[in-house]
Design a protein around this motif. Structure first.
Motif, mmCIF file in Angstrom:
data_model
loop_
_atom_site.group_PDB
_atom_site.id
_atom_site.type_symbol
_atom_site.label_atom_id
_atom_site.label_comp_id
_atom_site.label_asym_id
_atom_site.label_seq_id
_atom_site.Cartn_x
_atom_site.Cartn_y
_atom_site.Cartn_z
ATOM 1 N N LEU A 1 0.847 -1.185 0.000
ATOM 2 C CA LEU A 1 0.000 0.000 0.000
ATOM 3 C C LEU A 1 0.880 1.231 0.000
ATOM 4 N N LEU A 2 0.893 1.956 -1.114
ATOM 5 C CA LEU A 2 1.725 3.141 -1.234
ATOM 6 C C LEU A 2 0.852 4.383 -1.195
ATOM 7 N N SER A 3 1.334 5.401 -0.522
ATOM 8 C CA SER A 3 0.611 6.665 -0.464
ATOM 9 C C SER A 3 0.897 7.441 -1.736
ATOM 10 N N LYS A 4 -0.120 7.629 -2.560
ATOM 11 C CA LYS A 4 0.044 8.364 -3.819
ATOM 12 C C LYS A 4 -0.937 9.525 -3.861
ATOM 13 N N GLU A 5 -0.584 10.579 -3.142
ATOM 14 C CA GLU A 5 -1.424 11.762 -3.145
ATOM 15 C C GLU A 5 -1.246 12.502 -4.467
ATOM 16 N N PRO A 6 -2.298 13.059 -4.994
ATOM 17 C CA PRO A 6 -2.159 13.818 -6.249
ATOM 18 C C PRO A 6 -1.227 14.993 -6.070
ATOM 19 N N GLU A 7 -0.389 15.233 -7.104
ATOM 20 C CA GLU A 7 0.553 16.336 -7.032
ATOM 21 C C GLU A 7 -0.205 17.664 -7.038
ATOM 22 N N LYS A 8 0.277 18.612 -6.225
ATOM 23 C CA LYS A 8 -0.355 19.918 -6.139
ATOM 24 C C LYS A 8 -0.070 20.731 -7.396
ATOM 25 N N LYS A 9 -1.076 21.463 -7.854
ATOM 26 C CA LYS A 9 -0.886 22.386 -8.956
ATOM 27 C C LYS A 9 -0.073 23.592 -8.477
ATOM 28 N N TYR A 10 0.749 24.097 -9.381
ATOM 29 C CA TYR A 10 1.573 25.247 -9.017
ATOM 30 C C TYR A 10 0.695 26.455 -8.744
ATOM 31 N N SER A 11 1.001 27.173 -7.692
ATOM 32 C CA SER A 11 0.268 28.391 -7.332
ATOM 33 C C SER A 11 1.266 29.523 -7.150
ATOM 34 N N LEU A 12 1.101 30.604 -7.935
ATOM 35 C CA LEU A 12 2.010 31.740 -7.833
ATOM 36 C C LEU A 12 1.888 32.394 -6.459
ATOM 37 N N THR A 13 0.669 32.418 -5.930
ATOM 38 C CA THR A 13 0.463 33.000 -4.598
ATOM 39 C C THR A 13 1.218 32.216 -3.541
ATOM 40 N N THR B 1 5.297 32.832 -15.313
ATOM 41 C CA THR B 1 5.759 31.762 -14.429
ATOM 42 C C THR B 1 4.596 30.853 -14.041
ATOM 43 N N ALA B 2 3.398 31.415 -13.963
ATOM 44 C CA ALA B 2 2.207 30.642 -13.582
ATOM 45 C C ALA B 2 1.864 29.557 -14.603
ATOM 46 N N LEU B 3 2.450 29.597 -15.798
ATOM 47 C CA LEU B 3 2.184 28.564 -16.799
ATOM 48 C C LEU B 3 2.625 27.179 -16.347
ATOM 49 N N ILE B 4 3.575 27.121 -15.388
ATOM 50 C CA ILE B 4 4.019 25.799 -14.944
ATOM 51 C C ILE B 4 2.924 25.078 -14.169
ATOM 52 N N ARG B 5 1.827 25.771 -13.886
ATOM 53 C CA ARG B 5 0.658 25.115 -13.294
ATOM 54 C C ARG B 5 -0.001 24.185 -14.299
ATOM 55 N N PHE C 1 1.677 23.313 -17.604
ATOM 56 C CA PHE C 1 2.621 22.655 -18.505
ATOM 57 C C PHE C 1 3.883 22.281 -17.748
ATOM 58 N N ASN C 2 4.524 21.197 -18.181
ATOM 59 C CA ASN C 2 5.811 20.877 -17.560
ATOM 60 C C ASN C 2 6.910 21.714 -18.209
ATOM 61 N N PHE C 3 8.112 21.616 -17.669
ATOM 62 C CA PHE C 3 9.195 22.499 -18.110
ATOM 63 C C PHE C 3 9.543 22.295 -19.580
ATOM 64 N N TYR C 4 9.583 21.054 -20.051
ATOM 65 C CA TYR C 4 9.950 20.802 -21.447
ATOM 66 C C TYR C 4 8.908 21.407 -22.388
ATOM 67 N N SER C 5 7.624 21.271 -22.032
ATOM 68 C CA SER C 5 6.565 21.850 -22.869
ATOM 69 C C SER C 5 6.709 23.363 -22.970
ATOM 70 N N LEU C 6 7.106 23.998 -21.875
ATOM 71 C CA LEU C 6 7.282 25.454 -21.901
ATOM 72 C C LEU C 6 8.491 25.849 -22.739
ATOM 73 N N LEU C 7 9.529 25.005 -22.757
ATOM 74 C CA LEU C 7 10.650 25.259 -23.665
ATOM 75 C C LEU C 7 10.164 25.240 -25.107
ATOM 76 N N GLN C 8 9.295 24.281 -25.420
ATOM 77 C CA GLN C 8 8.748 24.196 -26.774
ATOM 78 C C GLN C 8 7.898 25.424 -27.114
ATOM 79 N N ILE C 9 6.981 25.775 -26.225
ATOM 80 C CA ILE C 9 6.067 26.893 -26.486
ATOM 81 C C ILE C 9 6.844 28.198 -26.651
ATOM 82 N N GLY C 10 7.744 28.483 -25.703
ATOM 83 C CA GLY C 10 8.524 29.708 -25.767
ATOM 84 C C GLY C 10 9.390 29.781 -27.013
#
Length: 461
Positions: free
Chosen positions: A10-22, A305-309, A311-320
């Motif tokens: 039984l592994l604890s797999k809590e959902p990852e938190k979305k990035y929040s600029l605040t 910076t809030a875009l990382i909420r 997209f992951n870092f590689y996707s932002l490299l592509q978009i930028g």
């Protein structure tokens, strides 16, 4: 207790938190004082670096007497030297700590400016640039970026790198303004550059002084407890352990593609002024557009910076990268201040997206303890990009926007955008090969679970 053969752990797999600029801003309060000291050190280290870069070509041509072509070749050689120095000296911050790395950078900078002030033969001055100025700059860049990683918690790290780039562009703007004021007061004379050398010497001396309180920390791992450094392994062995891995060379290939895209940014200073003189009018105010560039970066870097909420870092490299590469397309339709302004705005937005996230991606992809080497490599677009810019700028301007001849100047930027798009397509098509997934807590838990299963042990968390 049931064995692992009878049921899954039984592994604890809590959902990852979305990035929040605040939340990221709130988390900044948890960072140690060393984090905030970095921005002061950034001013004292990148200030003299930027001033030297801005005034370099003028000094080499007007004071040392090099031709335009020779000055251009020196800029290219400086770019290559910075690139490889970034790798060669990348082990210093990791092995000897940030404090001594900043101090060494400051001492090298002081030695450089003092010896330049003494006005040796021009070839001796060029040698001083390669053997003192370049190592000082390389050590400084790596130490600053590594410091952001070591002095932040994960939830505020991306914001920390965004603040780093905002400070970088502010310092670059200050350097350009300061150099312009000094040269306006004294003219392009040796006296003007003596003032610049003295100013840079003072900046480097302040760097040495204010680096003294910097501590060896890794707040994510041990909080504000002092971290012992491992100097038993030689610098070459430390670097070689990374160079022999397939992962490093995949990252190197990705950086080379990003270098192509980064050259678009350098064309703003290397190509745009002359381009506007020839395509609009002599004395066209390219400085207005450079001001727009700085303002857009300062506004959009924290906002995007809030875009990382989402997209992951590689996707932002592509978009930028795609936004940057497509930005010159507007010049195909017309060539005036309005279309050039639109071009600069979109280029700046693209850079606001991918530049800070490249450092994020580098930290996430680097093996534990080897971040400094990867950061050194990620600095290559800032140096080799300058070399590519110098080559393409000369070729495109001479062929499509020559002095006093019928011109198709818009093709200069279309071709620059075209080769950038080719690099973007490669980054997109080969994403499966290039992208390195960061090791997460879930990965570590899963690895421990697999090890426990192999030993017939049940883990309950």
């Amino acid at each position: 207790m049931e064995s692992s053969e009878q049921r899954e752990p039984l592994l604890s797999k809590e959902p990852e938190k979305k990035y929040s600029l605040t939340e990221a801003f709130k988390s900044l309060k948890r960072n140690p004082r060393d984090f905030w000291m970095l921005f002061l050190l950034e001013l004292f280290s990148l200030g003299p670096f930027s001033i030297s870069v801005v005034s370099n070509v003028i000094y080499n041509t007007r004071i040392l007497g090099f031709s335009d072509k020779e000055a251009g070749m020196l800029v290219g050689l400086l770019g290559i030297s910075v690139a490889f120095s970034s790798i060669a000296f990348s082990n210093l911050p990791a092995r000897y700590g940030l404090k001594w790395s900043f101090i060494l950078s400051g001492i090298l900078g002081m030695a450089f400016t003092f010896l330049m002030y003494l006005q040796f033969h021009r070839y001796i001055q060029i040698a001083l640039t390669f053997f003192l100025f370049i190592p000082s700059a390389a050590i400084c860049f790596i130490s600053l970026k590594l410091g952001i990683k070591l002095f932040t918690f994960p939830e505020s790290r991306s914001l920390g790198y965004s603040l780093f780039f905002m400070c970088f562009f502010l310092v670059a703007g200050f350097a350009a303004g300061y150099s312009d004021i000094i040269l306006s007061i004294y003219g392009t004379t040796q006296e003007a550059f003596d003032v610049i050398f003295i100013s840079c010497f003072v900046f480097n001396a302040l760097l040495v002084i204010f680096a003294m309180p910097i501590r060896n920390l890794d707040v994510e791992a041990t909080g504000e407890e002092h971290v012992e450094l491992n100097t038993d392994v030689s610098g070459w062995e430390y670097t070689r352990e990374v160079l022999v891995t397939k992962k490093f060379w995949k990252f190197f290939a990705l950086i080379m593609l990003l270098t192509v895209i980064k050259s678009m940014y350098f064309h703003l200073t290397a190509t745009l002024p002359l381009y506007m003189y020839r395509s609009i009018e002599e004395g066209a105010h390219f400085g207005y557009l450079m001001g727009v560039h700085q303002v857009v970066l300062l506004i959009f870097i924290p906002l995007l910076t809030a875009l990382i909420r989402h997209f992951n870092f590689y996707s932002l490299l592509q978009i930028g990268s795609f936004v940057t590469a497509l930005s010159p397309a507007v010049l195909f339709y017309d060539n005036n201040y309005v279309t050039l302004g639109i071009f600069v705005v979109f280029l700046s937005i693209g850079e606001s997206i991918y530049a800070p996230r490249l450092v994020d991606y580098t930290i996430a992809a680097a093996p534990k303890g080897k971040e400094a080497i990867y950061l050194g490599l990620s600095n290559m677009p800032n140096s080799l990009g300058l070399l590519l810019t110098g080559i393409t700028s000369g070729i495109f301007m001479s062929n499509y926007c020559p002095e006093g001849e019928p011109k198709e100047c818009y093709l200069v930027w279309i071709l620059i955008g075209a080769y950038c798009i080719v690099a973007c397509i490669a980054i997109f098509v080969f994403r499966g090969f290039f992208e390195e997934k960061p090791i997460t807590d879930s990965d570590i838990t899963e690895e421990k679970s697999n090890q426990a299963k192999s030993k017939n042990i049940t883990i309950i968390e």
